[in-house]
Design an enzyme around this catalytic site. Structure first.
Site, PDB file in Angstrom:
ATOM      1  N   ARG A   1      16.339  99.509  57.334  1.00 52.03           N
ATOM      2  CA  ARG A   1      17.623  99.743  57.978  1.00 52.03           C
ATOM      3  C   ARG A   1      18.714  99.022  57.201  1.00 52.03           C
ATOM      4  NH1 ARG A   1      17.323  97.883  63.837  1.00 52.03           N
ATOM      5  NH2 ARG A   1      15.961  99.690  64.076  1.00 52.03           N
TER       6      ARG A   1
ATOM      7  N   ARG B   1      22.948  91.609  64.646  1.00 48.41           N
ATOM      8  CA  ARG B   1      22.633  92.772  63.813  1.00 48.41           C
ATOM      9  C   ARG B   1      23.909  93.500  63.399  1.00 48.41           C
ATOM     10  NH1 ARG B   1      17.323  95.302  66.587  1.00 48.41           N
ATOM     11  NH2 ARG B   1      15.977  93.472  66.431  1.00 48.41           N
TER      12      ARG B   1
ATOM     13  N   LYS C   1      16.987  89.636  69.685  1.00 46.61           N
ATOM     14  CA  LYS C   1      18.043  90.325  68.935  1.00 46.61           C
ATOM     15  C   LYS C   1      19.407  90.170  69.613  1.00 46.61           C
ATOM     16  CE  LYS C   1      16.493  94.612  71.106  1.00 46.61           C
ATOM     17  NZ  LYS C   1      15.824  95.877  70.810  1.00 46.61           N
TER      18      LYS C   1
ATOM     19  N   LYS D   1      23.451  91.957  69.664  1.00 48.15           N
ATOM     20  CA  LYS D   1      24.226  93.097  69.175  1.00 48.15           C
ATOM     21  C   LYS D   1      25.692  92.986  69.577  1.00 48.15           C
ATOM     22  CE  LYS D   1      20.166  96.103  69.625  1.00 48.15           C
ATOM     23  NZ  LYS D   1      19.606  97.250  70.340  1.00 48.15           N
TER      24      LYS D   1
ATOM     25  N   CYS E   1      16.331 108.781  70.497  1.00 43.54           N
ATOM     26  CA  CYS E   1      15.852 107.775  69.534  1.00 43.54           C
ATOM     27  C   CYS E   1      14.804 108.415  68.629  1.00 43.54           C
ATOM     28  CB  CYS E   1      15.263 106.589  70.268  1.00 43.54           C
ATOM     29  SG  CYS E   1      13.652 106.971  70.972  1.00 43.54           S
TER      30      CYS E   1
ATOM     31  N   CYS F   1       7.748 105.355  65.342  1.00 44.51           N
ATOM     32  CA  CYS F   1       7.976 104.141  66.123  1.00 44.51           C
ATOM     33  C   CYS F   1       6.696 103.715  66.837  1.00 44.51           C
ATOM     34  CB  CYS F   1       9.084 104.349  67.133  1.00 44.51           C
ATOM     35  SG  CYS F   1       9.274 102.894  68.165  1.00 44.51           S
TER      36      CYS F   1
ATOM     37  N   CYS G   1      10.459 105.363  74.773  1.00 40.29           N
ATOM     38  CA  CYS G   1       9.906 104.255  75.548  1.00 40.29           C
ATOM     39  C   CYS G   1      11.066 103.538  76.224  1.00 40.29           C
ATOM     40  CB  CYS G   1       9.122 103.302  74.649  1.00 40.29           C
ATOM     41  SG  CYS G   1      10.139 102.085  73.812  1.00 40.29           S
TER      42      CYS G   1
ATOM     43  N   CYS H   1      16.509 102.442  72.784  1.00 46.58           N
ATOM     44  CA  CYS H   1      17.327 102.437  71.572  1.00 46.58           C
ATOM     45  C   CYS H   1      18.505 103.402  71.627  1.00 46.58           C
ATOM     46  CB  CYS H   1      16.461 102.738  70.353  1.00 46.58           C
ATOM     47  SG  CYS H   1      15.292 101.425  70.030  1.00 46.58           S
TER      48      CYS H   1
HETATM   49  S1  SF4 Z   1      13.442 103.665  72.428  1.00 45.94           S
HETATM   50 FE1  SF4 Z   1      11.336 103.096  72.178  1.00 45.94          FE
HETATM   51  S2  SF4 Z   1      10.435 104.867  71.275  1.00 45.94           S
HETATM   52 FE2  SF4 Z   1      12.562 105.066  70.979  1.00 45.94          FE
HETATM   53  S3  SF4 Z   1      12.940 104.229  68.989  1.00 45.94           S
HETATM   54 FE3  SF4 Z   1      13.346 102.649  70.478  1.00 45.94          FE
HETATM   55  S4  SF4 Z   1      11.453 101.587  70.603  1.00 45.94           S
HETATM   56 FE4  SF4 Z   1      10.965 103.476  69.619  1.00 45.94          FE
END
Ligand code: SF4
Ligand SMILES: Cc1cc2nc3c(=O)[nH]c(=O)nc-3n(C[C@H](O)[C@H](O)[C@H](O)COP(=O)(O)O)c2cc1C
Length: 1616
Positions: free
Chosen positions: A1123, A1192, A1257, A1259, A1479, A1485, A1524, A1528
């Site tokens: 990244r 970040r 983290k 932000k 995401c 991931c 998940c 993100c």
């Molecule tokens: S929300 Fe969860 S599944 Fe999606 S990119 Fe972030 S960590 Fe990975």
């Protein structure tokens, strides 16, 4: 000028010491010279007497610290234990002189044994050897003068008996003469020198390269010349006498050299052509090869080096080795050099022996090593005829009177008393008399006829000489004496003592004679007198000595009775272990033995301590006293071993007569009373695998155990890779708390002894690495010497010592004893040096550094200790030490919980002595093998919807396929522990999915007839401690059932916390660099993987390929995501092109624009990581801190309504980013530097973060209303720009804190939280506020639980008011009331908009931020074409789209044409699609539970139908999806959100604010596609129908009652 006196050598040197020093420290009796004396500078010389027993010469340090001039008088017996001090003196630039009389252990020997002096030859002191009594004075003077003038400590030594106790005429150098050598000014100059500055070892090493060392050799030579001019007595450091073209030369030191010299002189008078010579060594250190070779005639063919030493290296004597080395350096191989040893059996060294050596040299066959005493001799009388000799037996005083009488007549007299016999020589000439015993006495005076000395004395009588007795009674004479008298035809005369005292040889012929009875001739002489043994040293025989012999002998020499060698005691050698008991040679064997001894001793101490306190113990007063004293000494920190051992002897003596039970018990263990020096001896094989060899054990044990590892592999031999050794020294030094020394006996014997002593003294683990190269079967001294020399000289085997106790005392722990070192050692030192320098220069940060370094070392130690325990358990298992029953632990696990638990069970079982195997179920071989198992534990988690985890499916299939009768499991005992989540599928009817796999295994095994050990255990994520709760109750039952419940197993150490990991990482280095170089795997080790995030990269694997690769036995398809951190998502066209190229070259060809305005590249292989990161940096972008527990990337609204504002907020974001960037050099070192460096520990300093960085983290975003595209409420810290519309200037910011998205399904303690408003600050306070906020989180954030570590929880835990006050305090500001502002939405602004001046921006739609080419849509190519000529910027939008920014009006049409060409201007999408964000999730991931990026477009398509049907095509509804709950894509702020729960199943959330200002709420759990459509479509329809004007979807669903409004994070889970 000189005053003649009758003195012995000891007195001669004492007088010089008194005259030329300020303080004389006497470690022996000063005898007649104890009276106070004056030194030449007019002051009284302080004199003090000390016991040589305890830590000799330690007192000298006091004197040296004040630069007063000390000297010491010492016997060689105290030298060995003084070695550690000698080393310090050598580095002290002190004008110190130590006068040493070299003792022989044999009382009756007339000569010295130099071995103890030789043992200190490499201590760094100069060594001067006297060979006559006069020299003992003169060289003493020279030594003092040289010491003061060269600032070099000097050791002056002489034979104890022959010189120190030989009285003769000595010309003393008068005080005024001495002042010519060292004036008062010289003394002052000496004193003016600053004591040597403490420097780090590294700086000393560096400085040594430039320094021209003082040439001590030349200086002493010069002083000798000056001495000759003033006193007329000539000396040279090395002095040759003999034939100028000699072919045979004897080299010797000390009194022996004088015997050789006088012999050569005598032979040459008789035969001037005899080509023989002698070289007398006076200055032994520094040794000069050049001078030595120059002194010896070139004609020489054979050299015999004669030494009175039994050297402990046992093979070759020291002076011999020096001579060999000299010729070897000169590459002269024609000269044959032999080594002779005298004083082995004979008590004297005589001219006849020297003559025998020359005769041997003259033979064609000669021995390389021989004992001089054993050579056949012929009578040889070298004394000039005027010399008269007598022996007086039984009255030394009388002998002195005899001598004095002769002195009065100006004679030269020599008087030497040994064994009650005084040997006298009288000469009318000046000069030293032969320092051998009298052998042709003209008279023997027997004042005591009974002594054994009489026999020897008569043997030394000349033929026909006089035997003087006091009266006629000869009865006391032994038969031997009588017979010898008769044989020698001696005349017996009667004298009285007074007559003898007159010193006249004439009295014997005038005295009354007694007839010698004729019967004496026929008497049988009993065996009396010395017999010369003909033995030769051991090594001369054919039997080769074990390799380690020299070192073991040295241990013996140093520690004697205290020595305890724990391993290989029954073996011939470490290199040839006892084949019947090979394990006894192993370190583990010895280590275990030593440990148990240490523990036994600790118990004994406890026992005795209790006993002395117990009044009923019935101890006698003596016993009580001795025991109390012993406990006292044993327990006092600074007690020396000698003190303890003395106290121990007292205990044993006192207890002998004590009948109490305590006494009995203690006596039974009396061996343990004294302190031992505990040693393990190992070969270099131990260095191949430090972890397995036990070396690691000793290092990490912290116990006081010493290891001596002898390395025999010459550095000139090449070794195979797997044979290559680890550098144990560096390994151990890195711990900081282990004593480490690297030594080589053939380079510095003294160094070895010193290291052994230091290692013994160090109260902790010690390792002495000793070099002894074995080149071939008949390893010659020369070969070994040469190999050692080369290796030490070129740094391959550096000599050094690392003593942690010095560090504890604030001193430099590292001492380098050789000139050159290996590169990695230099680096180690450099690192240590940087640390010292930094601390010196910046004392204020030193505290931080020191503490972090300390904890660093401590943590490292902890980690290694843990590892050690594991290794130990492995080892036990491997050695068959585990004799408990076998146990197989199998696991099924998707995300590691079950795996970790299985491992825990395995480790604990091992430490309970079970023989354990553990593996994933699918790695288990044939299912039929289960029948052969004894005990089986299955740990299995639950995946999907009650499904088996990926790595247990095959196993389950096979097991489930069996029916009773297929397999006999009657012998198998089993236990199952399942992991699951009782709320994962919350509907009642889904309860069957809870922990289904665990239950299935449990029942199946039972069905197949296996015996259940314990009831099925279940772990539930919903329990207070998750699955641990269930495990804690289940586990004890398991141990009980296995019968090992009470076996004293150590509980395993808790897993390394992230903070520990960060500290241990040395500012984010870890061993990433090493891992990158490891080509055997595509991934990094776990900890390095975590550290890698700070560097902007994650390890991932393609989950689509997992199963297939597993089937093929391949490791996962590992790759890395990188990244790029770029504030505001702004990049230049050049940077775009760089990313484009890197994506194709190293990544999967796509550029991902992230939800936080960053570039991401995926699918980079480990071997390309470095090149990719370099490429990114080359384009002036960075990946540092793009992930990890730091601030970040900072997001910024990319297009502002007032165009002028963008540049201002962008600049602000850059300032904050720079301010909060990590400062570690690790990034540069690992990725960018050309040379990978191993860690400059302390160059790094993190002013904001410190060594543990942030708890989690962090932000930051900057929003410019009315756009909330950056989602201000989803971030830890937000700045809402307040703009003065008149000036278009950003005047300040409203600051928000505590937003965050991540949570865990089913864990209500985790929740998303919208940011809270703090208030307004002026623009110029923005940066300082960022620091205040970050450091507040740094200090208050929860570091114990990563799931509760984000800033949002800190705020909720401590309260907003508290946190606000803290920030105000830290920033020195007060938040004002927030200024009014209004957000319209959190979407991107698509299409064209006007920028500053003639610039234009275009925001294009890139679905889910994926820039790659599809068959019908090629944005990647299009953008590459554009970047080639575009003059503005590429700005990434907060919703994963792209803005072509700052297009000059002139390029507008051209730009539009290109966009059109590649269909990039297409914005004809539904409002739903334009506002949708997902995401990455699968396949890369690791956390993803369901698809996201790959699935959202489909789902949006399906929903679009409903939208269109409802006539809402243009309406914007924010819709977000993540794989998940980590969140993100900021799903919890969306009006409609899908969060993955299991493949194909999503939790659905509704009711987020359209402006991104409000959280949504869970509407339905675990819906599959069809269910989603069934649920959502009707809502959309209703929305179309029932919404109020301008009412956003999110507001509507609340009003319509689908979900409750969420006010803040803590009520997110509140569904009621
Ligand atoms: S929300 Fe969860 S599944 Fe999606 S990119 Fe972030 S960590 Fe990975
Ligand atoms: C995608 C997914 C599906 C899950 N399904 C279930 C389930 O159906 N039943 C259940 O009891 N637990 C379920 N769980 C909970 C896990 O079994 C539980 O969190 C366990 O500790 C994970 O262990 P592991 O890391 O070894 O895979 C599920 C977890 C995940 C991530």
């Amino acid at each position: 000028m000189s005053s003649p006196r009758f003195l012995d050598g000891q007195a001669g040197s004492t007088l010089a010491a008194q005259a030329l020093s300020e303080h004389v420290y006497a470690y022996r009796s000063l005898g007649a010279h104890a009276a106070p004396a004056q030194n030449i500078w007019g002051n009284t010389t302080v004199q003090s007497s000390h016991s040589p027993a305890h830590d000799p010469i330690s007192h000298l340090h006091d004197a040296l610290a004040t630069r007063s001039l000390p000297s010491a008088l010492l016997s060689s017996n105290a030298l060995i234990s003084a070695i550690p001090h000698l080393f310090k003196f050598a580095g002290s630039q002190a004008g110190l002189v130590i006068h040493v009389s070299a003792e022989s252990d044999k009382n009756d020997s007339s000569f010295a044994d130099f071995s103890k002096v030789m043992a200190v030859r490499q201590s760094g002191l100069a060594l001067l050897s006297s060979s006559t009594v006069q020299e003992a004075h003169d060289l003493a003077v020279i030594a003092h003068v040289a010491a003061i003038k060269t600032n070099t400590p000097i050791l002056h030594f002489f034979d104890s008996k022959r010189l120190s106790h030989e009285y003769t005429n000595v010309d003393l150098v008068d005080q005024e003469v001495l002042l010519k050598f060292v004036s008062k000014e010289d003394l002052e100059a000496y004193k003016a020198i600053e004591p040597a500055q403490a420097q780090t070892a590294y700086l000393q090493y560096k400085a040594a390269a430039d320094k021209t060392p003082v040439n001590v050799y030349a200086a002493i030579q010069e002083i000798m010349v000056q001495f000759a001019t003033i006193t007329g007595r000539h000396y040279l450091p090395l002095e040759y006498s003999g034939h100028p073209e000699a072919e045979h030369v004897v080299v010797a030191m000390g009194a022996g050299a004088t015997v050789a010299e006088q012999t050569v002189n005598h032979v040459r008078i008789a035969n001037p052509d005899a080509k023989i010579g002698v070289l007398k060594v006076r200055l032994y250190r520094p040794w000069s090869d050049t001078d030595f070779l120059e002194m010896i005639p070139n004609s020489v063919k054979r050299v015999a080096v004669l030494e009175p030493s039994q050297d402990y290296t046992s093979t070759w004597n020291p002076l011999f080795l020096d001579v060999v080395a000299a010729y070897q350096t000169a590459q002269d191989e024609d000269v044959e050099i032999v080594s002779g040893q005298y004083g082995v059996e004979a008590r004297d060294f005589t001219p006849a022996m020297v003559d025998a050596v020359f005769r041997m040299l003259a033979q064609s066959e000669f021995q390389r090593r021989f004992v001089v005493d054993a050579l056949p001799t012929q009578a040889l009388h070298v004394l000039p005829s005027d010399v008269k000799q007598a022996i007086i037996v039984g009255d030394e005083k009388l002998a002195h009177s005899f001598a004095q009488a002769n002195l009065a007549q100006n004679k030269t007299v020599q008087l030497y008393t040994v064994n009650g016999a005084s040997h006298l020589r009288v000469s009318s000439r000046k000069g030293a008399l032969l320092p051998s015993l009298v052998s042709e006495a003209s008279a023997v005076v027997l004042l005591d006829v009974t002594t054994g000395a009489a026999v020897d004395a008569i043997r030394s009588l000349a033929q026909g000489g006089f035997v003087a007795v006091q009266n006629d009674n000869l009865d006391g004479l032994s038969n031997g004496v009588k017979k010898t008298i008769a044989d020698k035809q001696a005349t017996i005369v009667v004298v009285d003592a007074q007559q003898v005292a007159k010193g006249d040889f004439g009295i014997f012929s005038q005295a009354r004679k007694i007839q010698v009875p004729s019967s004496w001739t026929s008497l049988e002489a009993s065996s009396a007198g010395a017999q010369v043994a003909s033995s030769t040293p051991q090594a001369n025989g054919t039997g080769k000595l074990p390799v380690e012999t020299p070192y073991i002998k040295m241990l013996d020499q140093v520690f004697a009775d205290r020595l305890e060698i724990a391993n290989a005691v029954n073996s011939a050698s470490i290199w040839a272990p006892d084949t019947t008991k090979p394990e006894t040679a192993s370190p583990e064997y010895g280590y275990g033995k030593l440990l148990s001894k240490i523990q036994q001793r600790a118990r004994l101490i406890d026992f005795v301590e209790k006993a002395v306190k117990d009044t009923s113990a019935g101890l006698s007063a003596d016993a009580y006293k001795a025991l109390s004293q012993w406990v006292l000494v044993v327990k006092s920190a600074g007690a020396q071993s000698k003190q303890v051992n003395d106290a121990a002897s007292a205990v044993v003596a006192a207890l002998q007569s004590d009948a109490s039970a305590v006494a009995k018990e203690v006596l039974a263990q009396k061996d343990l009373l004294s302190v031992k020096s505990n040693w393990l001896i190992g070969s270099d094989a131990w260095a191949r695998d430090i972890g397995q060899s036990g070396v690691h054990h000793v290092i990490t044990s912290g116990e006081n155990v010493n290891m001596l590892i002898v390395d025999t592999i010459p550095y000139s031999t090449k070794v195979e890779r797997e044979q290559r050794k680890k550098d144990i020294g560096l390994y151990a030094m890195n711990f900081g708390s282990v004593y480490v020394a690297s030594v080589a006996v053939y380079s510095s014997y003294t160094g070895v002894l010193n290291a052994l002593m230091e290692a013994d003294a160090y109260q902790g683990p010690s390792i002495v690495l000793a070099f002894l190269p074995q080149l071939n079967a008949d390893n010659s001294a020369v070969d070994t010497l040469k190999e050692t020399k080369i290796s030490v000289d070129n740094g391959a085997w550096p000599l050094y010592r690392w003593n942690p106790s010095l560090e504890a005392a604030g001193k430099e722990p590292f001492t380098l004893d050789s000139q050159r070192i290996k590169k990695d050692l230099e680096k180690f030192l450099e690192r240590e040096n940087h640390f010292s320098q930094l601390v010196a220069q910046q004392p204020d940060i030193s505290k931080l550094l020191v503490s972090s370094l300390e904890s660093d070392v401590k943590k490292r130690h902890e980690e290694l200790k843990r590892k050690a325990r594991e290794d130990y358990a492995n080892l036990l298992a491997g050695l068959g030490g585990a004799n408990g029953p076998p146990l197989t632990v199998l696991f099924g696990s998707d995300n590691g919980n079950a795996e970790a638990l299985a491992k825990k069970i395995a480790t604990r079982a091992k430490s309970r002595g079970l023989q354990v195997k553990w593996m994933a179920m699918d790695d288990y071989g044939d299912i039929q093998d289960l029948a052969g198992e004894t005990n089986l534990v299955i740990v299995c988690s639950t995946a999907g919807q009650g499904e088996m985890p990926g790595n247990s499916r095959e196993f389950w299939k096979a097991l489930n396929g069996l029916v009773v009768g297929d397999i006999n499991l009657a012998e198998l005992r089993y236990a199952v522990f399942g992991l699951g989540d009782s709320h994962y599928w919350p509907r009642e009817e889904d309860a069957v999915f809870y922990n289904r796999p665990g239950k299935q295994f449990d029942t199946k095994l039972e069905t197949l007839g296996a015996v259940r050990l314990v009831e099925l255990g279940l772990g539930d994520d919903q329990d207070a401690d998750g699955f641990e709760t269930g495990f804690q109750t289940w586990q004890p039952e398991l141990w009980k059932a296995l019968g090992v419940k009470d076996v004293g197993a150590e509980d395993d150490v808790p897993k390394l916390t992230d903070d520990q990991m960060k500290i241990n990482s040395n500012y984010l280095r870890g061993t990433i660099a090493e891992d990158l170089a490891d080509e055997s795997t595509g991934c990094l080790q776990e900890i390095n993987g975590k550290l890698l995030k700070f560097h902007g990269s994650y390890g991932q694997d393609d989950r689509d390929l997992r199963e297939e690769r597993k089937k093929q036995g391949l490791e996962k398809a590992y790759s890395f995501m990188i990244r790029v951190r770029m504030p505001g998502g702004v990049s230049t066209p050049a940077q775009w092109l760089a990313m484009d190229e890197l994506a194709d070259t190293y990544a999967n060809g796509a550029i991902k624009l992230t939800t936080r305005q960053a570039f991401q590249l995926h699918g980079i292989l480990k071997r390309n990581l470095r090149s990719t990161i370099r490429g990114i940096n080359h384009s002036l972008l960075s990946t540092l801190a793009a992930c990890g527990d730091v601030n970040r990337n900072i997001m910024v609204t990319p297009i502002t309504e007032i165009p002028e504002v963008h540049a201002q907020v962008q600049e602000f974001s850059e300032k904050v980013m720079v301010h909060l960037a990590p400062q570690t050099n690790a990034y540069h070192e690992i990725w960018l530097a050309d040379e990978l460096v191993a860690g400059h520990a302390v160059q790094d300093y993190e002013p904001i973060y410190g060594p543990t960085y942030l708890p989690r983290k962090f932000k930051i975003v900057i929003a410019v209303p009315p756009n909330n595209d950056v989602d201000i409420y989803a971030h830890d810290l937000g700045y809402i720009a307040i703009v003065d519309p008149a000036t278009k200037k950003v005047i300040g910011y409203n600051v928000t804190i505590g937003g965050g998205m991540g949570m865990t399904h089913g864990n209500k303690k985790t929740y998303p939280r919208p940011a809270s408003m703090l208030g307004y600050i002026p623009a110029d306070k923005g940066v300082i506020v960022s620091e205040a906020v970050v450091t507040t989180q740094r200090d208050y954030g929860d570091r114990t639980n990563r799931k509760h570590a984000r800033f949002k929880y800190t705020i909720d835990d401590h309260g907003l008011d508290f946190i606000k006050a803290e920030i105000e305090k830290r920033a020195g500001i007060k938040f004002e009331e927030p200024r009014p502002f209004e957000f319209k939405d959190n979407a991107d602004r698509y299409g064209w908009s006007k920028g500053v001046d003639d610039k234009w921006h275009f925001c294009m739609f890139i679905e889910n931020g994926k820039v790659k080419d599809w068959p019908d849509f090629q944005p990647k190519t299009g953008l590459r074409e554009l970047a080639k000529w575009h003059k503005g910027e590429f700005r990434l939008s907060p919703n994963q789209h792209l803005i072509i920014a700052n297009v000059p009006e002139a390029d507008l049409e051209k730009t539009k044409a290109l966009l059109a060409k590649y269909k990039m201007d297409n914005l004809a999408f539904s409002g739903l699609r334009l506002n949708a964000m997902a995401c990455v999730a699968l396949p890369t991931c690791g956390l993803a539970m369901a698809e996201s990026e790959r699935y959202l477009p489909t789902l949006v398509g399906l929903l679009e139908q409903a939208i269109e049907e409802a006539g809402l095509r243009e309406d914007a509804i924010t819709i977000r999806m993540t794989g998940c709950p980590n969140g993100c894509a900021r799903p919890y702020l969306a009006e409609l959100a899908f969060v993955g729960k299991a493949p194909g199943a999503y939790n659905v959330y509704l009711g987020g604010g359209h402006k991104g200002e409000r959280l949504n709420k869970l509407y339905k759990e675990s819906l599959r596609e069809e269910e989603i459509l069934n649920e959502i479509k009707p809502i959309i329809k209703r929305y179309a129908l029932e919404r109020q004007a301008g009412e956003p979807f999110g507001d509507f669903v609340i009003r319509a009652g689908y979900v409750k409004k969420t006010i803040t994070g803590t009520d997110f889970h509140d569904l009621s």
